[in-house]
Design a protein around this motif. Structure first.
Motif, PDB file in Angstrom:
ATOM      1  N   SER A  83     -66.003 -79.407 142.543  1.00  0.00           N
ATOM      2  CA  SER A  83     -67.332 -78.943 142.169  1.00  0.00           C
ATOM      3  C   SER A  83     -68.360 -80.071 142.301  1.00  0.00           C
ATOM      4  O   SER A  83     -69.436 -79.875 142.853  1.00  0.00           O
ATOM      5  N   GLY A  84     -68.010 -81.246 141.806  1.00  0.00           N
ATOM      6  CA  GLY A  84     -68.922 -82.391 141.900  1.00  0.00           C
ATOM      7  C   GLY A  84     -69.162 -82.820 143.333  1.00  0.00           C
ATOM      8  O   GLY A  84     -70.294 -83.135 143.713  1.00  0.00           O
ATOM      9  N   HIS A  85     -68.123 -82.817 144.139  1.00  0.00           N
ATOM     10  CA  HIS A  85     -68.265 -83.199 145.544  1.00  0.00           C
ATOM     11  C   HIS A  85     -69.130 -82.190 146.284  1.00  0.00           C
ATOM     12  O   HIS A  85     -69.966 -82.563 147.107  1.00  0.00           O
ATOM     13  N   ARG A  86     -68.938 -80.920 145.972  1.00  0.00           N
ATOM     14  CA  ARG A  86     -69.708 -79.880 146.645  1.00  0.00           C
ATOM     15  C   ARG A  86     -71.183 -79.985 146.288  1.00  0.00           C
ATOM     16  O   ARG A  86     -72.049 -79.875 147.160  1.00  0.00           O
ATOM     17  N   ALA A 104     -60.503 -79.099 140.138  1.00  0.00           N
ATOM     18  CA  ALA A 104     -61.630 -78.171 140.243  1.00  0.00           C
ATOM     19  C   ALA A 104     -62.944 -78.879 139.917  1.00  0.00           C
ATOM     20  O   ALA A 104     -63.960 -78.651 140.590  1.00  0.00           O
ATOM     21  N   ALA A 105     -62.937 -79.743 138.923  1.00  0.00           N
ATOM     22  CA  ALA A 105     -64.151 -80.481 138.568  1.00  0.00           C
ATOM     23  C   ALA A 105     -64.556 -81.435 139.688  1.00  0.00           C
ATOM     24  O   ALA A 105     -65.745 -81.566 140.004  1.00  0.00           O
ATOM     25  N   MET A 109     -63.157 -71.666 145.922  1.00  0.00           N
ATOM     26  CA  MET A 109     -62.010 -72.524 145.748  1.00  0.00           C
ATOM     27  C   MET A 109     -61.974 -73.095 144.331  1.00  0.00           C
ATOM     28  O   MET A 109     -60.940 -73.092 143.682  1.00  0.00           O
ATOM     29  N   ARG A 110     -63.135 -73.589 143.884  1.00  0.00           N
ATOM     30  CA  ARG A 110     -63.156 -74.200 142.551  1.00  0.00           C
ATOM     31  C   ARG A 110     -62.957 -73.158 141.461  1.00  0.00           C
ATOM     32  O   ARG A 110     -62.327 -73.431 140.440  1.00  0.00           O
ATOM     33  N   ILE A 111     -63.475 -71.945 141.672  1.00  0.00           N
ATOM     34  CA  ILE A 111     -63.274 -70.882 140.686  1.00  0.00           C
ATOM     35  C   ILE A 111     -61.798 -70.519 140.609  1.00  0.00           C
ATOM     36  O   ILE A 111     -61.251 -70.316 139.523  1.00  0.00           O
ATOM     37  N   PHE A 112     -61.147 -70.464 141.769  1.00  0.00           N
ATOM     38  CA  PHE A 112     -59.716 -70.176 141.815  1.00  0.00           C
ATOM     39  C   PHE A 112     -58.926 -71.248 141.063  1.00  0.00           C
ATOM     40  O   PHE A 112     -58.016 -70.938 140.301  1.00  0.00           O
ATOM     41  N   LEU A 113     -59.285 -72.510 141.253  1.00  0.00           N
ATOM     42  CA  LEU A 113     -58.606 -73.596 140.548  1.00  0.00           C
ATOM     43  C   LEU A 113     -58.860 -73.541 139.044  1.00  0.00           C
ATOM     44  O   LEU A 113     -57.963 -73.808 138.251  1.00  0.00           O
ATOM     45  N   PHE A 114     -60.091 -73.187 138.645  1.00  0.00           N
ATOM     46  CA  PHE A 114     -60.372 -73.041 137.220  1.00  0.00           C
ATOM     47  C   PHE A 114     -59.534 -71.919 136.606  1.00  0.00           C
ATOM     48  O   PHE A 114     -59.002 -72.052 135.513  1.00  0.00           O
ATOM     49  N   ILE A 115     -59.403 -70.803 137.331  1.00  0.00           N
ATOM     50  CA  ILE A 115     -58.601 -69.686 136.828  1.00  0.00           C
ATOM     51  C   ILE A 115     -57.143 -70.091 136.708  1.00  0.00           C
ATOM     52  O   ILE A 115     -56.475 -69.802 135.704  1.00  0.00           O
TER      53      ILE A 115
END
Length: 87
Positions: free
Chosen positions: A50-53, A46-47, A1-7
């Protein structure tokens, strides 16, 4: 999910840069600002994800360690209770 948001964020920022380049001569920067703001929001989301995960993973690991430490103590208590029942 976070990679998708970064892209998506990178794509949006690239579109914003392209819009700013096209609007440089006309002075109409609304499209570029829109994509810039969307890109910044996606990057922040996304950040945060990522931090929550990472926080959730570290918390679950510490809880698992605490449970592992408690289990041997429980087995000692249950073993002593079984010996008392046999007596």
């Amino acid at each position: 999910m976070r990679i998708f948001l970064f892209i998506l964020s990178v794509l949006s920022l690239l579109l914003a840069a392209h819009r700013f380049y096209l609007a440089e001569h006309t002075g109409q920067h609304k499209g570029g600002l829109f994509f810039l703001l969307i890109g910044i929001q996606l990057l922040i989301a996304a950040a945060l994800i990522s931090g929550h995960r990472e926080e959730h993973i570290s918390k679950s690991l510490t809880e698992a360690d605490k449970e592992d430490r408690k289990e041997p103590g429980r087995s000692v208590v249950t073993a002593s209770e079984e010996q008392e029942k046999k007596s």
